[in-house]
Design an enzyme around this catalytic site. Structure first.
Site, PDB file in Angstrom:
ATOM      1  N   CYS A  74       0.865  -1.181   0.000  1.00  0.00           N
ATOM      2  CA  CYS A  74       0.000   0.000   0.000  1.00  0.00           C
ATOM      3  C   CYS A  74       0.904   1.234   0.000  1.00  0.00           C
ATOM      4  O   CYS A  74       1.727   1.393   0.914  1.00  0.00           O
ATOM      5  CB  CYS A  74      -0.865  -0.041   1.263  1.00  0.00           C
ATOM      6  SG  CYS A  74      -1.876   1.423   1.537  1.00  0.00           S
ATOM      7  N   CYS A 184      -1.051   3.858  -6.350  1.00  0.00           N
ATOM      8  CA  CYS A 184      -1.913   3.200  -5.355  1.00  0.00           C
ATOM      9  C   CYS A 184      -2.083   1.763  -5.830  1.00  0.00           C
ATOM     10  O   CYS A 184      -2.353   1.538  -7.027  1.00  0.00           O
ATOM     11  CB  CYS A 184      -3.262   3.916  -5.291  1.00  0.00           C
ATOM     12  SG  CYS A 184      -4.515   3.035  -4.332  1.00  0.00           S
TER      13      CYS A 184
HETATM   14  N1  DGL Z   1      -3.890   0.483  -1.867  1.00  0.00           N
HETATM   15  C1  DGL Z   1      -3.722   1.704  -1.133  1.00  0.00           C
HETATM   16  C2  DGL Z   1      -2.505   2.457  -1.687  1.00  0.00           C
HETATM   17  O1  DGL Z   1      -1.690   1.856  -2.335  1.00  0.00           O
HETATM   18  C3  DGL Z   1      -5.015   2.442  -1.146  1.00  0.00           C
HETATM   19  C4  DGL Z   1      -5.056   3.498  -0.123  1.00  0.00           C
HETATM   20  C5  DGL Z   1      -6.402   3.739   0.471  1.00  0.00           C
HETATM   21  O2  DGL Z   1      -6.894   2.826   1.124  1.00  0.00           O
HETATM   22  O3  DGL Z   1      -6.880   4.851   0.344  1.00  0.00           O
HETATM   23  O4  DGL Z   1      -2.326   3.636  -1.457  1.00  0.00           O
END
Ligand code: DGL
Length: 270
Positions: A74, A184
């Site tokens: 993430c 993301c």
């Molecule tokens: N998968 C997360 C990232 O890479 C998403 C972030 C979120 O939950 O807003 O930033």
């Protein structure tokens, strides 16, 4: 630490499975435990302290499950909390950051777009990296507000997604970008939609493969690689809807890359 212990992976939800798939494809002998913290998604609009506390919770759960190394799949969690995690826990951590460097180096039009969460784009780590590699490059940073909650619903055909993407990509198209950085781990699942909107010459890049290679490298340098004889086992745990997690990994499960009998998905609160 036992070499056959799993690689722990966590994300704010299902998006990090885009990274998990790269890791599992590159390292077929490694077992994994994946935590989808969908109950607390999105992380992107939370404060740094809130993100840090969620990362601590996920890390402690993965350590309790025997993780020998942890991949923070993430960008938001990495850019806000990885230095804290590295200082406070005894296992190696691999993070994911937007692939600004390769985009900036390869852009011939000297114009790149970055789509990421507010938490990532506002982080000090992102700013330091961006300033280092984007001198003389036009960078269009756009917050993908609302995209993660829609992806977490488990329907990539949702017209609301295309509407938001059209809005977010418009300034990038105007700026004539030739690289779009997906900052993301949920966004690689949007690639088919992004390709429909972007001009053909725009290259879309994410960091999934690089994270898998880095995971292999760190396991190797810490002498933590599982033996070639190890039969990989994969546990995916969600505190959200298991059917959504299923939706995102179904084609991978049946792709032949893993033995579907060695993969379990379960719901558990954490
Ligand atoms: N998968 C997360 C990232 O890479 C998403 C972030 C979120 O939950 O807003 O930033």
């Amino acid at each position: 630490m036992q070499l056959h212990n799993p690689i722990g992976v966590f994300d704010s939800g299902v998006g990090g499975t885009s990274i998990w798939k790269e890791i599992v494809s590159l390292l077929p002998n490694e077992s994994t435990v994946y935590l989808a913290d969908s109950l607390h998604a999105p992380y992107g609009n939370k404060t740094q302290e809130e993100i840090k506390q969620l990362c601590i919770k996920n890390t402690e759960k993965l350590l309790a499950l025997g993780a020998k190394i942890i991949v923070v799949a993430c960008n938001t969690a990495t850019t806000n909390a990885i230095s804290y995690l590295r200082q406070h826990y005894p296992v190696p951590f691999i993070g994911i950051e937007p692939a600004i460097k390769p985009a900036a180096l390869q852009s011939t039009r000297k114009s790149v777009g970055i789509l990421a969460t507010k938490g990532t784009l506002n982080s000090a780590l992102f700013h330091t990296t961006s300033e280092k590699y984007t001198q003389n490059i036009k960078v269009v940073e756009i917050i993908g507000e609302g995209l993660v909650p829609l992806i977490e619903q488990g329907n990539l055909e949702n017209p609301a997604l295309i509407n938001l993407l059209e809005k977010y990509l418009a300034p990038m198209i105007t700026a004539q970008i030739d690289y779009l950085v997906l900052g993301c781990s949920h966004y690689p699942y949007l690639t088919p939609l992004l390709k429909k909107i972007l001009p053909k010459h725009v290259t879309i890049i994410d960091s999934g493969e690089a994270v898998a290679r880095q995971t292999e490298h760190i396991l190797n340098t810490h002498l933590l690689l599982a033996p070639q004889t190890n039969v990989a086992n994969h546990k995916l745990i969600t505190n959200g809807d298991p059917e959504v997690l299923e939706y995102f990994i179904e084609s991978f499960r049946t792709s032949g890359i893993i033995n579907p009998n060695n993969l379990t998905i379960k719901k558990e609160l954490f």
